[in-house]
Motif scaffolding. Structure first.
Motif, short mmCIF file in Angstrom:
data_model
loop_
_atom_site.label_atom_id
_atom_site.label_comp_id
_atom_site.label_asym_id
_atom_site.label_seq_id
_atom_site.Cartn_x
_atom_site.Cartn_y
_atom_site.Cartn_z
N UNK A 37 0.81 -1.22 0.00
CA UNK A 37 0.00 0.00 0.00
C UNK A 37 0.84 1.27 0.00
N UNK A 38 1.83 1.33 0.89
CA UNK A 38 2.62 2.55 1.08
C UNK A 38 3.94 2.42 0.32
N UNK A 39 4.26 3.36 -0.59
CA UNK A 39 5.53 3.28 -1.33
C UNK A 39 6.72 3.15 -0.38
N UNK A 40 7.64 2.25 -0.72
CA UNK A 40 8.74 1.93 0.19
C UNK A 40 9.65 3.12 0.43
N UNK A 41 9.81 4.00 -0.59
CA UNK A 41 10.78 5.08 -0.45
C UNK A 41 10.32 6.19 0.48
N UNK A 42 9.06 6.15 0.92
CA UNK A 42 8.60 7.17 1.88
C UNK A 42 8.34 6.58 3.26
N UNK A 43 8.55 5.27 3.42
CA UNK A 43 8.31 4.63 4.72
C UNK A 43 9.34 5.12 5.75
N UNK A 44 8.88 5.30 6.99
CA UNK A 44 9.79 5.66 8.08
C UNK A 44 10.71 4.49 8.37
N UNK A 45 11.97 4.80 8.62
CA UNK A 45 12.96 3.74 8.87
C UNK A 45 13.09 3.41 10.36
N UNK A 46 12.53 4.28 11.21
CA UNK A 46 12.60 3.99 12.64
C UNK A 46 11.30 4.41 13.32
N UNK A 47 11.11 3.90 14.52
CA UNK A 47 9.90 4.18 15.29
C UNK A 47 9.86 5.65 15.70
N UNK A 48 8.65 6.22 15.78
CA UNK A 48 8.50 7.59 16.26
C UNK A 48 8.98 7.71 17.71
N UNK A 49 9.51 8.87 18.04
CA UNK A 49 10.00 9.13 19.41
C UNK A 49 8.82 9.67 20.25
N UNK A 50 7.92 8.76 20.60
CA UNK A 50 6.76 9.10 21.41
C UNK A 50 6.76 8.25 22.67
N UNK A 51 5.97 8.65 23.66
CA UNK A 51 5.89 7.91 24.91
C UNK A 51 5.18 6.58 24.73
N UNK A 52 5.42 5.67 25.66
CA UNK A 52 4.66 4.42 25.69
C UNK A 52 3.24 4.75 26.16
N UNK A 53 2.32 3.85 25.88
CA UNK A 53 0.90 4.11 26.13
C UNK A 53 0.59 4.16 27.63
N UNK A 54 -0.37 5.04 27.97
CA UNK A 54 -0.98 5.05 29.30
C UNK A 54 -2.31 4.32 29.22
N UNK A 55 -2.72 3.69 30.31
CA UNK A 55 -4.09 3.17 30.38
C UNK A 55 -5.04 4.34 30.62
N UNK A 56 -6.32 4.11 30.43
CA UNK A 56 -7.30 5.16 30.67
C UNK A 56 -7.23 5.63 32.12
N UNK A 57 -7.06 4.71 33.05
CA UNK A 57 -6.99 5.08 34.46
C UNK A 57 -5.75 5.92 34.74
N UNK A 58 -4.61 5.49 34.18
CA UNK A 58 -3.37 6.26 34.37
C UNK A 58 -3.50 7.65 33.77
N UNK A 59 -4.11 7.74 32.59
CA UNK A 59 -4.26 9.04 31.95
C UNK A 59 -5.19 9.95 32.76
N UNK A 60 -6.25 9.38 33.29
CA UNK A 60 -7.18 10.18 34.09
C UNK A 60 -6.47 10.81 35.29
#
Length: 949
Positions: A37-60
């Protein structure tokens, strides 16, 4: 199974379902689908630098702790924002109710009659209070509305032979500072010369086409706008008035004084300040300008049975349809907030609003007398709610903030104090005590609030308002609760079924994301408080900016634009400023593919650019050679390319890097429309494809609810060279060191609803946000596969895959006499809102399921579509009395003693077994659009007036 995982709750298909869906596509894994689906030459080569997920309770817990960093002071700053009292019945039954906040813009009128009625109430309220003939269904904020008023008056001057070459616009120096900043932004690109001055000394010369006044002025003084308007009318100068909505209960309606346009905000009608928004602005004008008014208008028409029905009127004048002929790019309203403000007027009625306005004014008059008694000078000779006090600003500020009170300090020797509906006698005594301490005076106690009138006799209200039944019938909570529920039942929202609108990304608006916006710790903050009082907001907004900058692969973000259309305009204005900083003022050509969103050319024209359209290939992609020729032809003046990615046709164009390189090689910058960002997050990004700026629709990809047509948020993310030009605000500094002037009223736009997108990203985390994109692509391709043979997909990628949406071709059914509209209306009988109709290709439907929809829901939708295709196969062009042409079928039709149709009632109302379990009844038959435009009624007119029309 980790049932605390937010991604598990947000993403619809279960893991087993995803495997079945992949198998139906002939695939073994999600990785294989993304590869195809996504052309290979525009694919990201590494994971985004974002935080790990919070649960709904943790986020609240997290968001609650952050809210405590905000300091809630008594706030008397004014300047268009005031503390309010939101009736609990409106908070609980509208603001916190997915039946209201998850609805889409009411383009399918038959399943949106509740929202349309609520907006008609809003328009009636505005028309009544402003004294104008016509009001729209809201705009983004007061400053935007003022800029739209200027643009309208500039556009209509062309009809006057004496004025069509005149370009001066007078702005009273009493205008709100944020409005002045936005007028400066909007005027220059389209050739308007602003002249700012004292309205009392204005010479009314023939050099001016229009003027704008603030009523009351920013410092609270009520000026003689009646005399000004009379002199302006005599000189053929059209006048816009920016009016405080609550003051109009006591002040004469500007329309009755001869104004041409009246604008403002309805924030005072129960809407929390929310650090700047969202709030519904209003725009009212004369019937003569109905084809020029920006935004949306709700009108009365009739349905196929001749019964009264509501719809969005005059849609052909909407900006995304007019494209480069538009004078405005606003196709976003603030519907949810307009509904709430309108309901505030319904609940209080004219007597209640009068009581509130009198309370505010009496408190202000009482305070004015007390200030004089204290030995200080109060400079306003007439006022509604705001006083100017001569005092040592720094000393007053120090004492006030020690007592957790905010005033406004326009200069070193002036303090302005704006009162509001929450102000009580104890507050007045606290204000007097603060002033006394700061100025070394002896404080005293005000014993009572006295009734008085500090408004000039010539400007006191005489015009009646809110006389219709709807504003005089629902004043107990029981009655209003039932009225709200009655309207809600007429609307199909996401809490009933999937809304598969292409380009609009109608995904889950999770309750955990929504809850914080009801908290006073977030809602009660004025946008112009000292920044240290909004520390919680600044932590969230800075983090959100960083998250969006990382997701887009850019260097900086501005959250100020408060709609997608504003984001488009902001992005182009930043590009314009960049070129000008390099001495290249002449760069004004904007290349726009023929498949682009309709607001793109409107935005370019507003930014002072000349639109050059580039061709599309038969496959729906940008014609690269045509683009290359036009880029080279205009290389000396090329400013920008506006491109949507994936394309509006639902395809990842493999030549995108070549396209962006062509533009850069010829001196231009690349603007990417972020409407389809839900197909990029975590897989690719605008920076990676070579763009320089993009806007994001937070109400699409990042889960802010559409709210029936707004709120929206459209921040821009930019590459490093554009960061210095990000927009600022005249009171709270934002943006870069070479910042352009304001794009919206508030420093951070609609800050309150940015909490939703912050929560969405924090709870999904780095893995969940990528998984959401993958499943959005999977869901779209699953629907494409299931509909194959019944509906052909118009465009596909090079390996036969769709992006996150696809266009199905309904044009072949014309042979049976069936139009795409007939399919849209018939879907209502199956319990579904139609996909996007005839955009971007006439006679087609654009389907986008989003990642939030389950396999079961998509199967129901596909079963409904295939069933409709079978119905199409049984009808002929000659026989129009059929189940598709008569759709939708109402409860009245099906229960009528008379049945004149050659198919059964069961087939009409219950075409599939699943419908019985959860039937949604359209409340009107198919509406007559043409009748409504020929007989335009845009207020809650008495039934006699409608029948006369």
């Amino acid at each position: 199974m980790n049932t605390n995982s937010f991604a598990l709750r947000h993403i619809g298909p279960r893991e087993d379902d995803q495997k079945l869906m992949l198998k139906s596509l002939g695939l073994d894994s999600m990785e294989q689908l993304i590869y195809e689906t996504v052309p290979d030459d525009i694919r990201l080569k590494k994971e985004l630098d974002l935080d790990v997920a919070m649960s709904e309770f943790e986020y609240s817990s997290h968001i609650n702790e952050l809210s405590k960093l905000n300091s809630i002071y008594k706030t008397y700053i004014g300047l268009g924002y005031h503390p309010t009292i939101l009736p609990a019945v409106i908070q609980r039954n509208i603001l916190e109710n997915p039946g209201w906040y998850t609805a889409y813009t009411p383009y399918q009128a038959e399943i949106a009659q509740g929202r349309l009625e609520a907006l008609l109430n809003f328009q009636t309220m505005i028309s009544d209070l402003t004294g104008m003939e016509l009001a729209n269904a809201s705009l983004l904020d007061e400053s935007t509305a003022a800029a739209e008023a200027m643009s309208l008056l500039f556009a209509v001057r062309d009809r006057d032979q004496k004025k069509n070459k005149v370009n001066k616009f007078f702005v009273s120096d009493a205008i709100l500072p944020q409005t002045l900043s936005l007028l400066q932004t909007r005027s220059t690109p389209i050739g308007i010369e602003l002249v700012i001055g004292d309205e009392s000394t204005f010479d009314f010369s023939t050099e001016y086409f229009g003027a704008i006044l603030q009523y009351p002025g920013k410092d609270g003084q009520i000026t003689d706008i009646k005399s000004f308007i009379e002199k302006a009318n005599a000189a053929n100068i059209k006048v816009a008035v920016a009016a405080d909505i609550l003051s109009l209960v006591k002040l004469e309606a500007p329309g009755a004084l001869g104004a041409d346009v009246v604008v403002g905000t309805t924030q005072r009608f129960g809407i929390p300040m929310g650090y700047g928004g969202p709030h519904a602005a209003y725009f009212a004008t004369k019937d003569a300008y109905k084809r020029d008014i920006p935004g949306r208008i709700i009108g009365v028409t009739k349905d196929a049975n001749g019964n009264r029905a509501l719809r969005m009127a005059l849609q052909t004048r909407e900006q995304h349809i007019k494209r480069d002929r538009a004078t405005s790019n606003i196709c976003t309203a603030q519907v949810l907030l307009a509904v709430m403000a309108g309901m505030y007027a319904v609940y209080h009625g004219p007597k209640g609003l009068t009581h509130i306005a009198n309370g505010v004014h009496n408190a202000t008059s009482t305070l004015a007398n007390a200030i004089t008694k204290l030995g200080l000078k109060q400079k306003n000779s007439s006022f509604f709610d705001t006083l100017q006090v001569e005092a040592h600003a720094e000393k007053v500020k120090a004492v006030a903030e020690k007592n957790k009170v905010n005033f406004f300090y326009p200069d070193a020797n002036t303090v302005t104090i704006s009162l509001n509906e929450t102000t009580r006698l104890s507050d007045l005594n606290e204000i007097i005590a603060i002033l006394a301490e700061a100025e070394n005076k002896t404080a005293f106690t005000i014993e009572a609030i006295e009734a008085s009138n500090s408004i000039p006799e010539a400007l006191q209200r005489e015009t009646e308002f809110l006389t219709l039944d709807v504003f005089n019938s629902h004043h107990s909570e029981t009655e209003l609760m039932r009225y709200i529920k009655k309207l809600e039942r007429k609307d199909l929202s996401l809490n009933h079924s999937m809304i598969s609108l292409g380009s609009c990304t109608m995904k889950l608006n999770a309750a955990a994301e929504m809850l914080p916006i009801s908290s006073p710790n977030w809602g009660a903050i004025h946008p112009f408080v000292p920044v240290e009082q909004a520390e919680g907001y600044h932590v969230v907004l800075k983090k959100l900016e960083d998250q969006l900058t990382e997701i887009t692969g850019f260097a900086g973000t501005s959250l100020q634009p408060n709609s997608g259309a504003q984001g488009e305009y902001a992005g182009l204005m930043v590009i314009k400023a960049y070129h000008e900083s390099r001495g290249e003022h002449h760069r004004n050509i904007c290349l726009i593919p023929s498949s682009a969103h309709g607001t793109n050319p409107a935005s370019a024209v507003m930014a002072g650019m000349k639109v050059v359209v580039t061709k599309a290939t038969e496959e729906g992609n940008i014609d690269v050679e045509d683009l290359r020729q036009k880029a080279e032809l205009h290389k000396d003046n090329l400013s920008a390319l506006m491109v949507t990615y994936p394309s509006t046709h639902g395809v990842y164009e493999s030549a995108i890097k070549e396209i962006t390189k062509i533009v850069h090689d010829n001196g231009g910058q690349v603007y990417m429309d972020g409407a389809n960002m839900n197909a990029q997050v975590g897989l690719t990004n605008p920076g990676n494809i070579g763009a320089d700026v993009c806007h994001l629709n937070l109400h699409k990809t990042f889960a802010i609810p559409h709210g029936g047509g707004g709120p929206g948020v459209g921040p821009i993310c930019v590459a490093e060279q554009l960061v210095p030009f990000l927009p600022s605000n005249p009171i709270i500094k934002t943006g870069g060191d070479k910042a352009i002037t304001a794009i919206s009223s508030a420093p951070f736009g609609s800050a309150l609803v940015c909490l939703i997108s912050y929560g969405y990203i924090r709870m999904l985390g780095v893995k969940g946000i990528k998984k959401s994109t993958e499943v959005a692509i999977l869901n779209a391709n699953y629907i494409k596969q299931r509909l194959q043979g019944a509906f052909e997909t118009l465009y596909s990628g090079e390996r036969g895959r769709a992006a996150h949406e696809m266009i199905i071709d309904c044009r072949p059914f014309k042979a049976n006499g069936i139009e795409v509209t007939d399919i849209a209306k018939r879907l209502m009988d199956y319990g579904f809102h139609s996909p996007t109709v005839s955009f971007p290709v006439a006679g087609t439907m654009m389907i986008e399921p989003t990642e939030s929809e389950s396999k079961q829901e998509m199967d129901r939708f596909c079963d409904a579509m295939i069933s409709i295709k079978n119905e199409i196969d049984t009808v002929t062009k000659e026989e129009t009395n059929n189940v598709l042409k008569n759709a939708p079928h109402t409860l009245d039709m099906v229960t009528s003693d008379e049945w004149l149709f050659p198919y059964s009632r069961e087939k009409a109302a219950f075409p599939m077994d699943y419908v019985r379990d959860n039937k949604f009844w359209p409340t009107v038959r198919r509406v007559d659009d043409a009748y409504g435009d020929r007989n335009l009624i845009c207020t809650c007119a008495p039934i006699e007036e409608y029948m006369d029309a």
